[in-house]
Design an enzyme around this catalytic site. Structure first.
Site, PDB file in Angstrom:
ATOM      1  N   CYS A  59      58.329 -52.170  -2.272  1.00  0.00           N
ATOM      2  CA  CYS A  59      59.219 -52.176  -3.430  1.00  0.00           C
ATOM      3  C   CYS A  59      58.596 -51.399  -4.600  1.00  0.00           C
ATOM      4  O   CYS A  59      58.593 -50.185  -4.591  1.00  0.00           O
ATOM      5  CB  CYS A  59      59.595 -53.608  -3.810  1.00  0.00           C
ATOM      6  SG  CYS A  59      61.047 -53.720  -4.879  1.00  0.00           S
TER       7      CYS A  59
ATOM      8  N   HIS B 139      61.426 -55.764   1.243  1.00  0.00           N
ATOM      9  CA  HIS B 139      60.324 -56.726   1.198  1.00  0.00           C
ATOM     10  C   HIS B 139      60.014 -57.265   2.595  1.00  0.00           C
ATOM     11  O   HIS B 139      60.453 -58.361   2.978  1.00  0.00           O
ATOM     12  CB  HIS B 139      60.670 -57.880   0.253  1.00  0.00           C
ATOM     13  CG  HIS B 139      60.582 -57.505  -1.184  1.00  0.00           C
ATOM     14  ND1 HIS B 139      59.447 -57.700  -1.937  1.00  0.00           N
ATOM     15  CD2 HIS B 139      61.481 -56.908  -2.011  1.00  0.00           C
ATOM     16  CE1 HIS B 139      59.652 -57.257  -3.172  1.00  0.00           C
ATOM     17  NE2 HIS B 139      60.882 -56.763  -3.236  1.00  0.00           N
TER      18      HIS B 139
ATOM     19  N   GLU C 216      57.370 -58.563   3.654  1.00  0.00           N
ATOM     20  CA  GLU C 216      56.544 -59.782   3.600  1.00  0.00           C
ATOM     21  C   GLU C 216      57.377 -61.050   3.600  1.00  0.00           C
ATOM     22  O   GLU C 216      56.854 -62.147   3.860  1.00  0.00           O
ATOM     23  CB  GLU C 216      55.626 -59.744   2.375  1.00  0.00           C
ATOM     24  CG  GLU C 216      56.240 -60.145   1.058  1.00  0.00           C
ATOM     25  CD  GLU C 216      57.172 -59.118   0.422  1.00  0.00           C
ATOM     26  OE1 GLU C 216      57.712 -59.405  -0.671  1.00  0.00           O
ATOM     27  OE2 GLU C 216      57.334 -58.024   1.015  1.00  0.00           O
TER      28      GLU C 216
END
Length: 245
Positions: free
Chosen positions: A115, A211, A213
């Site tokens: 990001c 994202h 993660e």
């Protein structure tokens, strides 16, 4: 590197006020999902809070770098006036992460930008940002990720990891405008928004606007970073690059 050693992966962090127990203090922190993703991929995560000074010795000790998501980059970094909807600048973090990124690229250290991290990669190489996307497009509800499809360019490093398309978790109100020197756009959303950039000639230099993660069921990007960090660096490919200050 020793094949039995888990690669040391640095993760950049926020520097904000936080609360715990009876305390409310300024703190260096990062969402636990980054730490978990690196560890699950086979790396040893190490937090890299903003700090002054030379990052060289630290980078020499690392095997890979994750540029985490976070606040908007100061538009002055890409010679633009701030849009009223752009967040306040975090100069210490901008300074520190640009220093880390430039040093990592010079060392051919594997880098994954998430990001803000992808936007930083673009700005460091002379690119610019769209400071605000249309309302309710990529950041629909506060603190909720938007699940959307991205189409990946054939023959790219990203395609080798994810294939021709992927469903990903997005949450951003800014995006790449002019692409930085040497960078290749390798994924877009259905509205044309740039969702991934990579830098050919590096061992691994990839940024994604989404994202990964937050998606433990799809660890492929973090695994790719850790796998690249186990490979020997090709310093011949790590020529100094023109970057913006």
């Amino acid at each position: 590197m020793n094949p039995d050693r888990r690669p040391l992966i640095g993760i950049t962090s926020y520097q904000d006020e936080a609360a715990w127990s009876v305390w409310r203090q300024r703190a260096s922190l990062v969402p636990q999902t980054y730490v978990d993703s690196v560890a699950a991929a086979g790396g040893t995560p190490v937090l890299l809070p903003p700090q002054p000074g030379d990052a060289g010795p630290l980078l020499d000790a690392l095997d890979g770098l994750v540029l985490a998501g976070g606040p908007d980059i100061d538009p002055a970094r890409y010679a633009a006036e701030a849009d009223p909807r752009t967040g306040p600048p975090h100069q210490a973090r901008d300074d520190w992460e640009l220093t880390l990124l430039r040093g990592a690229l010079d060392r051919d250290l594997p880098v994954l930008g998430v990001c803000r991290g992808m936007q930083l990669l673009n700005v460091a190489l002379g690119g610019t940002l769209r400071q605000h996307l249309p309302e309710r497009s990529h950041q629909i509800v506060p603190a909720e990720f938007v699940r959307r499809r991205v189409d990946v360019e054939a023959g790219s490093r990203l395609a080798a990891v994810l294939g021709p398309a992927a469903e990903v978790n997005c949450y951003h109100h800014q995006a790449t405008d002019r692409t930085g020197s040497g960078l290749r756009v390798t994924a877009r959303a259905d509205d044309g928004t740039v969702e991934a950039l990579e830098l050919p000639g590096q061992r691994f230099a990839l940024g994604v606007q989404w994202h990964p993660e937050t998606d433990p069921d799809d660890p492929r990007l973090f695994r790719a970073l850790v796998e690249a960090s186990r490979l020997p660096a090709d310093h011949a490919s790590a020529r100094p690059r023109e970057t913006t200050r």
